[in-house]
Design a protein around this motif. Structure first.
Motif, PDB file in Angstrom:
ATOM      1  N   UNK D  65      12.330 -25.582  13.062  1.00 58.85           N
ATOM      2  CA  UNK D  65      13.464 -25.166  12.072  1.00 58.85           C
ATOM      3  C   UNK D  65      14.160 -24.210  12.842  1.00 58.85           C
ATOM      4  N   UNK D  66      13.604 -23.286  13.536  1.00 55.70           N
ATOM      5  CA  UNK D  66      14.510 -22.108  13.988  1.00 55.70           C
ATOM      6  C   UNK D  66      15.568 -22.411  15.194  1.00 55.70           C
ATOM      7  N   UNK D 132       6.237 -30.329  28.425  1.00 50.97           N
ATOM      8  CA  UNK D 132       5.896 -31.802  27.967  1.00 50.97           C
ATOM      9  C   UNK D 132       7.083 -32.609  27.488  1.00 50.97           C
ATOM     10  N   UNK D 133       6.925 -33.975  27.760  1.00 50.14           N
ATOM     11  CA  UNK D 133       7.583 -34.860  26.945  1.00 50.14           C
ATOM     12  C   UNK D 133       6.893 -35.570  26.133  1.00 50.14           C
ATOM     13  N   UNK D 134       7.133 -35.548  25.008  1.00 51.46           N
ATOM     14  CA  UNK D 134       6.276 -36.049  23.514  1.00 51.46           C
ATOM     15  C   UNK D 134       7.312 -36.482  22.399  1.00 51.46           C
ATOM     16  N   UNK D 135       7.280 -37.669  21.797  1.00 54.54           N
ATOM     17  CA  UNK D 135       8.003 -37.967  20.898  1.00 54.54           C
ATOM     18  C   UNK D 135       7.698 -37.440  19.616  1.00 54.54           C
ATOM     19  N   UNK D 136       6.706 -36.806  19.398  1.00 56.19           N
ATOM     20  CA  UNK D 136       5.995 -36.335  18.070  1.00 56.19           C
ATOM     21  C   UNK D 136       7.096 -35.355  17.509  1.00 56.19           C
ATOM     22  N   UNK D 137       7.147 -36.094  16.243  1.00 55.42           N
ATOM     23  CA  UNK D 137       8.472 -35.172  15.379  1.00 55.42           C
ATOM     24  C   UNK D 137       7.851 -33.970  14.537  1.00 55.42           C
ATOM     25  N   UNK D 138       8.706 -32.974  14.314  1.00 53.74           N
ATOM     26  CA  UNK D 138       8.298 -31.793  13.583  1.00 53.74           C
ATOM     27  C   UNK D 138       8.922 -31.469  12.502  1.00 53.74           C
ATOM     28  N   UNK D 139       8.507 -30.528  11.468  1.00 55.89           N
ATOM     29  CA  UNK D 139       8.742 -30.327  10.301  1.00 55.89           C
ATOM     30  C   UNK D 139       9.712 -29.038  10.439  1.00 55.89           C
ATOM     31  N   UNK D 140      10.153 -28.652   9.240  1.00 57.73           N
ATOM     32  CA  UNK D 140      10.993 -27.508   8.676  1.00 57.73           C
ATOM     33  C   UNK D 140      10.663 -26.888   7.486  1.00 57.73           C
ATOM     34  N   UNK D 141       9.366 -26.035   7.888  1.00 61.46           N
ATOM     35  CA  UNK D 141       8.793 -25.351   6.811  1.00 61.46           C
ATOM     36  C   UNK D 141       8.540 -23.836   6.914  1.00 61.46           C
ATOM     37  N   UNK D 142       8.488 -23.269   8.240  1.00 58.96           N
ATOM     38  CA  UNK D 142       7.949 -22.075   8.579  1.00 58.96           C
ATOM     39  C   UNK D 142       9.094 -21.478   9.497  1.00 58.96           C
ATOM     40  N   UNK D 143       9.613 -20.436   8.919  1.00 57.66           N
ATOM     41  CA  UNK D 143      10.552 -19.628   9.617  1.00 57.66           C
ATOM     42  C   UNK D 143       9.996 -18.581  10.783  1.00 57.66           C
ATOM     43  N   UNK D 144      10.732 -18.491  11.801  1.00 56.71           N
ATOM     44  CA  UNK D 144      10.188 -17.626  12.907  1.00 56.71           C
ATOM     45  C   UNK D 144      11.052 -16.670  13.224  1.00 56.71           C
TER      46      UNK D 144
END
Lengths: 223, 223, 223, 223, 223, 223
Positions: D65-66, D132-144
Motif C-alpha cells: 500500500x505505501x 527476489x523476483x516473485x509474482x506473489x501478489x500483495x494486499x493493501x491493509x496496513x499503513x507504514x
C-alpha cells in the motif's frame, strides 16, 4: 578513521533490568513492533533473559582486534553488540574474551558473526546471541570503531541503547524512549496476563477480542 | 474466497496415538518414503513424539488472524498445521495462543513460519515444530482458509490427516490409508528390533541383509 | 570405479585422545588455523568432545549403501566421515547403523548430509555432527568409495587422519603432523590458562598482550 | 504511528548524477568502505548505473500500500528505497507502479523484497535492484512509514540521501557528506585510471604500489 | 510402487496458449493469488513466456531415469514438471534430453532441481525454469512416478494442469477451473491496461483507486 | 607459514584447450563424475567456455593482498583459483586486477568469494566465475599461500591442474590424468553426437539405450 567514542551515555541500568525482565516479544510489541534483530541471531543457551546497555563494536571480517579494545571501555551492565563490516561467520569471541568480559561487568554478547568455545561459554554462564558457531580463528590487523552507531543484524543500534535478549532473539530500545516503552510494555504484560487466564479457562480470543463481526465483514465464510 | 470448512472428518484418534508412538522415520518408511515435511521444520524442544489430526490453517504473510479462528474449530487430538501463502518468518504463535490451544485440546503446532515466546512454550510443555524463532509481531487484517488442503513445508496436508512429529521432524499420513500404514510401520518396527539385537552383538548388515554379492556385481572392489 | 581401500594407516589412538581432549578451537589454532569443516556441520548433542581416526566414506545422493560397507572396515577409535558426491540432506544414518557402529568400536560420525532417529542417537550416547536432521529414507543402489581421500564440508580428509569434534564443530589433523600439532596445542592451552587467570582478575588483553602502541600506529583514535 | 514526512531535504541532483556516474565500487571506497547494501540486492538488468535521492518507504510484509502513497511524494531524481518490516519476497512492485513511478520522475527502485513483471520492467527500461523476483501478489491493509530513516538490506538510509546503483549493487551516501565523497571518488577514479594504464602495460601492482618489502616483513616466503 | 499413469487428461491446448500469453503475474492474481511455485525456480533465459499442460515426473535424488520414461508419454503442448523426492541440485536435464523433448513436442521444463548444458539449452531455444544450474551427473537406478499429483517447489500439480511460465516464475492453474481463470485474467489485463494509461499520464493510484479516505482511517498521518 | 611455491608444473596448454572446448559437463562425466565445484560458483557472463591451468591462491577473509602477489607468478594459460580461508563475499577482484591479469596472460578467474566492477569485467571480456557480486572493499594486511593445494568450493585443486569453466560451472581435472580424461571426453562427445541425431529424429532413449526391460524388473508399472 577508526575511532573509540569514550563518552557515550548509557540508559539507566534500572530501565535495562526492567525491560530485560519483560523480554523481547513484549518489548518489541510495546515499541510499535520495531527494534528486532534478524532471526539469524540465536542464543547458544536456553532460558536466559537479560537487559543491558549497548557497547557497540564494529569489526573487520576475520579480525577481532576491536573486541580487545572494547574490554577497556566496558561498564557494568553493558552488553557487547558486535557487527562485522561485511558478513563473516568466524569465531570472534571465545572463552578468554568471555572471561575478560565477565570480569569487566559485561552481561552478554550479541554478535552478527561467529563465536567459539561454546561449551566453555555455556559452562561459565556467559550469555551469547550469535549468527554462527564456528571455531575459525581471527587476526588482529585492522582497527575499527567502538561506540559508534551501527547496523547489527538489520537493527540500528546507538551506544547506550537498551538491549533486551532472550530465547526469542534480540530487541533494541533507543535510550531516549526507553522509559516510555517500559510503561507500555508493563501495561501490555498485565493485559496479556488477563487474557491468559481467560484462554486457559477455554474462552476464545474471537470473543475476548470481539473479532467475529470484523471477520464476517472481511468475507470469512463458514461451510 | 476465505473459508472455514467445518465438517472435516478426522482420522481415528487411536490411529494417531499408535502412529505417533512409532515416530516419524518409521512411519515415513512404512508409507513408501513419502509424507515428510521439509527439513527446515524443526522442534523447539527435545524428546517429544506425538500424533494427532491435522487442523489446517492458511495465513497471510505477517498476519495471524486465522489462528484465532482456528481455536474455535479445534477438537481434542488436533495438531495445528499452519502455512503462510508466501514465505514468512514472523512470530505467528506465542504463549497466549498456546494457552488457548492447550485449553481447546490441541496437541501441538506445526508451522512453516515463525513462533515466539519459546521459553514459555517450552515451560508449558506445548510442542512446537517451526521454521523459525522470531519475535516479530503480526497483524489481524487479512482472512484466510481453515480446514482446506494445504501445502505445508512441501508436504500436502488434508484436514483430518494424521500428523506425526518428533525430533526428526514431521510426517503426514493421509487419513484414508492410515490404518494400513500403521500395520506396515509396526511390522517394520518389529523387524528393526530384530536387527538391532544382531547389530548390537557385532553382526554386520552386510551379512544380515545379504549384501555382499550384489555389491560385487555393482563393481565394488577391495584394494 | 568404486573401491574400498583396506590398508589405510591410522594415526595413533593416543594422539587422537590427546587432541580430542584439547578440543576443536585449540587444535585448529595450533595447526595454523587450518583444518576446520564448514560451520554447517553441527552436533546433535551438547557437551561431547572426542578425537578419533577418520574412516572416510563417499556416498551417492540419497543412497547409504556404503555406510553398511563401512561397518566392516571400522577399527576401535574410528570416526566415520561421510560425504555425498553432491549436496544431500537425506537421513543416511539412524539408530540401526549407530547400533552397529557402536558395536564395531566407532566413536562417532561426521556427515555432510542428514541423519535421523536423533532422539535414539542422543539416548544411546552416540555422538553425531551433521548438516541436517531429516527423516528422508535412502536407497541401496549405487556403490561409492571407502577409505579414499575426500573433501567433507570443505575440509580435505585422508583415511586415518585425526578427527577432533566438539560443540564448536569439527577439525581435521593430517596424520603425519599430528604429533607436532599436539605439542603446539598443549603449549597454546597452557598459555591460554595463564591469560585466563589474568583476565579473570580484571587485567586487560590490551596490556597483557601489549597492544596499545600498535593500535595507535594503525590509527585508532579515542574521542 | 504510520507517517509520511513531507519536507525531507534532498541531496543536490547534480551531486547524484556525478556520484552515479562514478559507480558503486568507487563511491563505496571513497567514503571509507561504508554504505553498501547487502549482496542479496541484485539488479534485474545489466549495464545500468544511476544516482538519485532516496525516497524511503517502509512496508508491511505482503502489503504494498505505501508504494502507492509514495508515488505522490516523489520528485524528479528520486530513487525509491523500499524495506519491509520483516523479511518478505513478495512481488511488491510491477509494471503498473513502474509506469506511475516513471511518470512521476522516479529514476529506479531499490527493494529488499520482491518484484514482478520483470520482462515489462526491463522492456520499459525502468531500473530495479531487488532481493527476489516473485509474482506473489500483495494486499493493501496496513499503513507504514514514508520518508523516515530506514535500514534497507543492512544499510541505514535517510530520506534524501544519495543512492548509487549499478551492476555491483547499491551504495548509500549520506546527504551531508556527499560533496566531499564526490571529491574523494573523483580523485580515486583518476588514480585508478593511472594504474590501469600501468597494469595494462604489464607492470605489477607489487611494484607500482611498492608492496614487496612489507610482504617480506609479514613473512611471505618464496619456495 | 513406481507407476506411470497413461490416461491423464490434459487441459485444452487453446486454454494453455491463452493463459500463457497473459503471463504468470496476471494469471496468479486472477485465480485468487494462488498457484505460484517458490521463488527459487528461475528461468535460464530471458523474455520467454509459455503455457502448456503438466507432464509430472517424480524422481529420486541424483537419478534422472524417469525423465527418459517421460519422453514417451509426452504430447504436443506438454511442459515437463520435475520434482525430486528430496532436495537435490544435480543436473537432471541437459541437451540430449532437451533434443528428445523438443522432438516429442514438449514446450519446456520446470524442475525443482538442477539442469546442465545451459549454453546449449539457450542455443536450442528450449525454455527451462530451474532451481539450480549444476553439471553434476545422475544415475539410472531408481524408478519413480509419472503423471501422478506432485508437490513441486511448494505448488501442488496434477497431471494435465495448466503451467504458465515466464520471467516472473511459474504458476499452476488446475485444469478444472482453467477456463474461468482465463476469463478473470483477461478482465484483469484489460483493467490494468486502462490504469496503465492513467498512470503514464501522471495520475496517481491514490486517486484512480480512491485510496485516500481509507488510508486516513487507518491512521496515516502527513507531517 | 605463508608461502609462494614457484616451481609448480602445469598441465600442457594443448590439453587445457582441448578439455576447455569440450566443456564442464562432458569432462565431469568423462572423469567419473568427479571434480565439480559447488553450484554456488556461477559465471558473470554467458557463452564463455575456457580451459587453463590452475594458479591457486589462498586469501584471508576481506583481504586481497595475495591476488597482487599472484599476478607475478602467472603464466600464459593460467586461470586464477581463489579461495578464502573462511567464507567471505567481499569484492576481492575488480577491473584493475583484471587489467593486470589480462596483461599477464591469465585467462580467467574462479573465486569462492566476491568480485566487483562486473560491468567493466564484462566489457573487457575477462571471464569470471564467482560466488557473489559485492562491491565491498578489501584490505592488504594478511599474507596467504600461492600455488599450494586448496579446497575451492568443495573441490580439491592442485597448482597446475586443468580448470574447465563454462555456463554450467567449473570442473577440475588433475594434471596427471588429464590426457586420459580428454580421450574419454572426446569419446563421450562423439557418442552423444550420435544419440542427439536419433533423439532429434524422434527416437526414444528408452529404445536407443535399451532401458525397458530393466525398468520393468525394477517394478515400474503402467496404469
Amino acid at each position: 578513521m577508526a575511532r573509540v567514542v569514550t563518552n557515550a551515555e548509557r540508559a539507566a541500568i534500572g530501565l535495562c533490568d526492567a525491560l530485560g525482565a519483560l523480554g523481547v516479544s513484549t518489548v518489541h510489541e510495546a515499541q510499535g513492533r520495531t527494534g528486532l534483530m534478524a532471526a539469524r541471531i540465536r542464543p547458544i543457551q536456553q532460558g536466559v533473559r537479560i537487559g543491558g546497555t549497548a557497547l557497540t563494536c564494529e569489526v573487520a571480517p576475520g579480525d577481532n582486534w576491536m573486541l580487545h579494545v572494547a574490554m577497556e571501555r566496558a561498564r557494568h551492565g553493558d552488553i557487547l553488540v558486535v557487527t562485522p563490516t561485511s558478513p563473516c561467520d568466524d569465531g570472534y569471541f571465545g572463552d578468554l574474551l568471555a572471561t575478560s568480559a565477565k570480569a569487566r561487568g559485561i552481561r552478554g554478547i550479541v554478535i552478527d558473526a561467529g563465536v567459539r568455545d561454546v561449551a566453555d561459554l555455556r559452562g561459565m554462564g556467559f550469555p551469547v546471541w550469535t549468527k554462527a558457531v564456528f571455531a575459525q580463528g581471527t587476526v588482529k590487523e585492522t582497527v575499527g570503531n567502538l561506540q559508534v552507531p551501527v547496523v547489527c543484524a538489520e537493527a540500528l543500534v546507538h551506544p547506550g541503547d537498551v538491549i533486551v535478549a532472550d530465547d526469542d532473539g534480540v530487541c533494541v530500545v533507543p535510550r531516549a524512549g526507553a522509559a516510555e516503552v517500559l510503561k507500555k510494555a508493563e501495561k501490555r504484560a498485565a493485559m496479556e496476563e488477563e487474557k491468559r487466564l481467560l484462554y486457559a479457562a477455554g474462552q476464545l480470543s474471537l470473543d475476548v477480542n470481539d473479532m467475529r463481526e470484523r471477520l464476517a465483514e472481511k468475507g470469512l465464510r463458514y461451510e
